[in-house]
Design a protein around this motif. Structure first.
Motif, PDB file in Angstrom:
ATOM      1  N   LEU A  87       0.837  -1.208   0.000  1.00  0.00           N
ATOM      2  CA  LEU A  87       0.000   0.000   0.000  1.00  0.00           C
ATOM      3  C   LEU A  87       0.869   1.255   0.000  1.00  0.00           C
ATOM      4  CD1 LEU A  87      -2.804  -1.061   2.497  1.00  0.00           C
ATOM      5  CD2 LEU A  87      -2.969  -0.864   0.006  1.00  0.00           C
ATOM      6  N   CYS A  88       1.980   1.201   0.731  1.00  0.00           N
ATOM      7  CA  CYS A  88       2.945   2.297   0.739  1.00  0.00           C
ATOM      8  C   CYS A  88       3.447   2.560  -0.683  1.00  0.00           C
ATOM      9  CB  CYS A  88       4.108   1.937   1.669  1.00  0.00           C
ATOM     10  SG  CYS A  88       5.513   3.069   1.611  1.00  0.00           S
ATOM     11  N   ASP A  89       3.817   1.497  -1.375  1.00  0.00           N
ATOM     12  CA  ASP A  89       4.289   1.620  -2.751  1.00  0.00           C
ATOM     13  C   ASP A  89       3.192   2.190  -3.652  1.00  0.00           C
ATOM     14  OD1 ASP A  89       6.250   1.083  -4.920  1.00  0.00           O
ATOM     15  OD2 ASP A  89       4.739  -0.369  -5.561  1.00  0.00           O
ATOM     16  N   GLY A  90       1.967   1.730  -3.454  1.00  0.00           N
ATOM     17  CA  GLY A  90       0.852   2.258  -4.241  1.00  0.00           C
ATOM     18  C   GLY A  90       0.685   3.750  -4.033  1.00  0.00           C
ATOM     19  N   MET A  91       0.795   4.177  -2.784  1.00  0.00           N
ATOM     20  CA  MET A  91       0.669   5.602  -2.469  1.00  0.00           C
ATOM     21  C   MET A  91       1.829   6.390  -3.079  1.00  0.00           C
ATOM     22  SD  MET A  91      -1.279   7.732  -0.832  1.00  0.00           S
ATOM     23  CE  MET A  91      -1.119   9.437  -0.358  1.00  0.00           C
ATOM     24  N   ALA A  92       3.041   5.879  -2.923  1.00  0.00           N
ATOM     25  CA  ALA A  92       4.224   6.569  -3.449  1.00  0.00           C
ATOM     26  C   ALA A  92       4.179   6.670  -4.975  1.00  0.00           C
ATOM     27  CB  ALA A  92       5.495   5.850  -3.005  1.00  0.00           C
ATOM     28  N   PRO A 108      -1.406  -3.162 -10.306  1.00  0.00           N
ATOM     29  CA  PRO A 108      -0.868  -2.147  -9.395  1.00  0.00           C
ATOM     30  C   PRO A 108      -1.934  -1.500  -8.513  1.00  0.00           C
ATOM     31  CG  PRO A 108      -1.056  -1.239 -11.579  1.00  0.00           C
ATOM     32  CD  PRO A 108      -1.400  -2.701 -11.698  1.00  0.00           C
ATOM     33  N   ILE A 109      -1.509  -1.157  -7.334  1.00  0.00           N
ATOM     34  CA  ILE A 109      -2.371  -0.439  -6.401  1.00  0.00           C
ATOM     35  C   ILE A 109      -2.278   1.053  -6.703  1.00  0.00           C
ATOM     36  CG2 ILE A 109      -2.680   0.217  -3.983  1.00  0.00           C
ATOM     37  CD1 ILE A 109      -1.598  -2.585  -3.248  1.00  0.00           C
ATOM     38  N   THR A 110      -3.427   1.665  -6.850  1.00  0.00           N
ATOM     39  CA  THR A 110      -3.522   3.114  -6.931  1.00  0.00           C
ATOM     40  C   THR A 110      -4.030   3.570  -5.573  1.00  0.00           C
ATOM     41  OG1 THR A 110      -3.973   3.121  -9.301  1.00  0.00           O
ATOM     42  CG2 THR A 110      -4.701   5.049  -8.059  1.00  0.00           C
ATOM     43  N   ALA A 111      -3.314   4.477  -4.938  1.00  0.00           N
ATOM     44  CA  ALA A 111      -3.705   4.950  -3.608  1.00  0.00           C
ATOM     45  C   ALA A 111      -3.557   6.460  -3.545  1.00  0.00           C
ATOM     46  CB  ALA A 111      -2.834   4.283  -2.541  1.00  0.00           C
ATOM     47  N   GLU A 125      -7.401  10.042   5.444  1.00  0.00           N
ATOM     48  CA  GLU A 125      -7.826   8.721   4.970  1.00  0.00           C
ATOM     49  C   GLU A 125      -7.244   8.466   3.588  1.00  0.00           C
ATOM     50  OE1 GLU A 125     -11.955   6.844   5.474  1.00  0.00           O
ATOM     51  OE2 GLU A 125     -11.949   7.642   3.415  1.00  0.00           O
ATOM     52  N   ILE A 126      -6.685   7.281   3.428  1.00  0.00           N
ATOM     53  CA  ILE A 126      -6.154   6.853   2.135  1.00  0.00           C
ATOM     54  C   ILE A 126      -7.131   5.844   1.543  1.00  0.00           C
ATOM     55  CG2 ILE A 126      -4.306   5.549   0.999  1.00  0.00           C
ATOM     56  CD1 ILE A 126      -2.413   6.677   3.149  1.00  0.00           C
ATOM     57  N   GLN A 127      -7.494   6.076   0.297  1.00  0.00           N
ATOM     58  CA  GLN A 127      -8.356   5.151  -0.431  1.00  0.00           C
ATOM     59  C   GLN A 127      -7.504   4.474  -1.490  1.00  0.00           C
ATOM     60  OE1 GLN A 127     -11.477   7.011  -2.828  1.00  0.00           O
ATOM     61  NE2 GLN A 127     -12.894   5.491  -2.019  1.00  0.00           N
ATOM     62  N   TRP A 128      -7.644   3.160  -1.613  1.00  0.00           N
ATOM     63  CA  TRP A 128      -6.831   2.444  -2.591  1.00  0.00           C
ATOM     64  C   TRP A 128      -7.698   1.489  -3.408  1.00  0.00           C
ATOM     65  CZ3 TRP A 128      -6.664  -2.840  -2.281  1.00  0.00           C
ATOM     66  CH2 TRP A 128      -7.029  -3.423  -1.078  1.00  0.00           C
ATOM     67  N   SER A 129      -7.189   1.145  -4.600  1.00  0.00           N
ATOM     68  CA  SER A 129      -7.883   0.200  -5.477  1.00  0.00           C
ATOM     69  C   SER A 129      -6.880  -0.441  -6.432  1.00  0.00           C
ATOM     70  CB  SER A 129      -8.981   0.910  -6.278  1.00  0.00           C
ATOM     71  OG  SER A 129      -8.403   1.875  -7.136  1.00  0.00           O
ATOM     72  N   THR A 130      -7.293  -1.550  -7.012  1.00  0.00           N
ATOM     73  CA  THR A 130      -6.499  -2.224  -8.043  1.00  0.00           C
ATOM     74  C   THR A 130      -7.377  -2.417  -9.275  1.00  0.00           C
ATOM     75  OG1 THR A 130      -7.113  -4.460  -7.354  1.00  0.00           O
ATOM     76  CG2 THR A 130      -5.156  -3.496  -6.306  1.00  0.00           C
ATOM     77  N   PRO A 131      -6.789  -2.570 -10.452  1.00  0.00           N
ATOM     78  CA  PRO A 131      -7.589  -2.813 -11.648  1.00  0.00           C
ATOM     79  C   PRO A 131      -8.441  -4.083 -11.548  1.00  0.00           C
ATOM     80  CG  PRO A 131      -5.394  -2.123 -12.272  1.00  0.00           C
ATOM     81  CD  PRO A 131      -5.378  -2.347 -10.785  1.00  0.00           C
ATOM     82  N   SER A 132      -7.995  -5.060 -10.751  1.00  0.00           N
ATOM     83  CA  SER A 132      -8.762  -6.302 -10.626  1.00  0.00           C
ATOM     84  C   SER A 132      -9.988  -6.155  -9.726  1.00  0.00           C
ATOM     85  CB  SER A 132      -7.873  -7.425 -10.099  1.00  0.00           C
ATOM     86  OG  SER A 132      -7.455  -7.138  -8.776  1.00  0.00           O
ATOM     87  N   GLY A 133     -10.129  -4.988  -9.072  1.00  0.00           N
ATOM     88  CA  GLY A 133     -11.336  -4.730  -8.305  1.00  0.00           C
ATOM     89  C   GLY A 133     -11.179  -4.683  -6.798  1.00  0.00           C
ATOM     90  N   THR A 135     -10.443  -3.064  -3.303  1.00  0.00           N
ATOM     91  CA  THR A 135     -10.510  -1.681  -2.826  1.00  0.00           C
ATOM     92  C   THR A 135     -10.409  -1.671  -1.309  1.00  0.00           C
ATOM     93  OG1 THR A 135     -12.918  -1.704  -2.580  1.00  0.00           O
ATOM     94  CG2 THR A 135     -12.044  -0.972  -4.712  1.00  0.00           C
ATOM     95  N   GLY A 136     -10.128  -0.498  -0.762  1.00  0.00           N
ATOM     96  CA  GLY A 136     -10.100  -0.357   0.684  1.00  0.00           C
ATOM     97  C   GLY A 136      -9.722   1.045   1.087  1.00  0.00           C
ATOM     98  N   THR A 137      -9.792   1.274   2.394  1.00  0.00           N
ATOM     99  CA  THR A 137      -9.349   2.541   2.957  1.00  0.00           C
ATOM    100  C   THR A 137      -8.465   2.239   4.155  1.00  0.00           C
ATOM    101  OG1 THR A 137     -11.291   2.725   4.393  1.00  0.00           O
ATOM    102  CG2 THR A 137     -11.415   3.815   2.241  1.00  0.00           C
TER     103      THR A 137
END
Length: 162
Positions: A87-92, A108-111, A125-133, A135-137
């Motif tokens: 998730l850190c990598d996704g955010m960065a 890849p995670i988009t955050a 709050e960080i929201q994240w998702s992946t192309p495969s579907g 998701t989370g916060t």
């Protein structure tokens, strides 16, 4: 009556090899700043955004520093395997590149920061998702603390002293 003045100055030199501990200190300093921000009642959402984004970029960049300075190429594999460092990598990477595209090998995670709240302290709050579907916060500070702990486990596993 005589008076005297003393002017003192100092200088600190830095090793051109830049040890990985330097980047680790950046991570710890960023975490300390984020913790202090969460205790404040005044809300400066742009300052919070910059603090959160900088923390996760520094935290992710630590893998590069470990690879280059200590010869630990497995540091990036660790980032890709650890739940929190992923998730850190996704955010960065999202902060750095704006948009992340899937490939045949990656999901890849988009955050991003989805909101900053104030009042009884500050919270991001960080929201994240992946192309495969998937998701989370995540709360930014909670995730930052988990990432710090993940790196400390890596140091212990590899006999590194911060």
């Amino acid at each position: 009556m005589a008076t005297a003045a003393l002017n003192a100055s100092g200088s600190i030199g830095y090793n051109p090899r830049r040890p990985w501990q330097q980047k680790w200190r950046d991570v710890i300093s960023g975490l300390d700043a984020l913790q202090a921000t969460y205790r404040q009642s005044d809300l400066d959402n742009e300052a919070v955004r910059r603090q959160v984004e900088t923390f996760f970029k520094d935290c992710c960049e630590l893998a590069d520093w470990l690879r280059e300075q200590v010869g630990k190429p497995e540091a990036m594999d660790y980032v890709k395997a650890d739940r929190y460092l992923k998730l850190c990598d996704g955010m960065a990477q999202t902060t750095k590149h704006h948009t992340r595209a899937p490939s045949s090998k990656r999901d890849p995670i988009t955050a991003r920061i989805s909101r900053v709240d104030g009042g009884q302290g500050v919270r991001a709050e960080i929201q994240w998702s992946t192309p495969s579907g998937s998701t989370g916060t995540e709360d930014a500070l909670d995730l930052a603390q988990r990432c710090k702990s993940a790196w400390e486990r890596f140091f212990q596993q590899h006999g590194l002293t911060a």
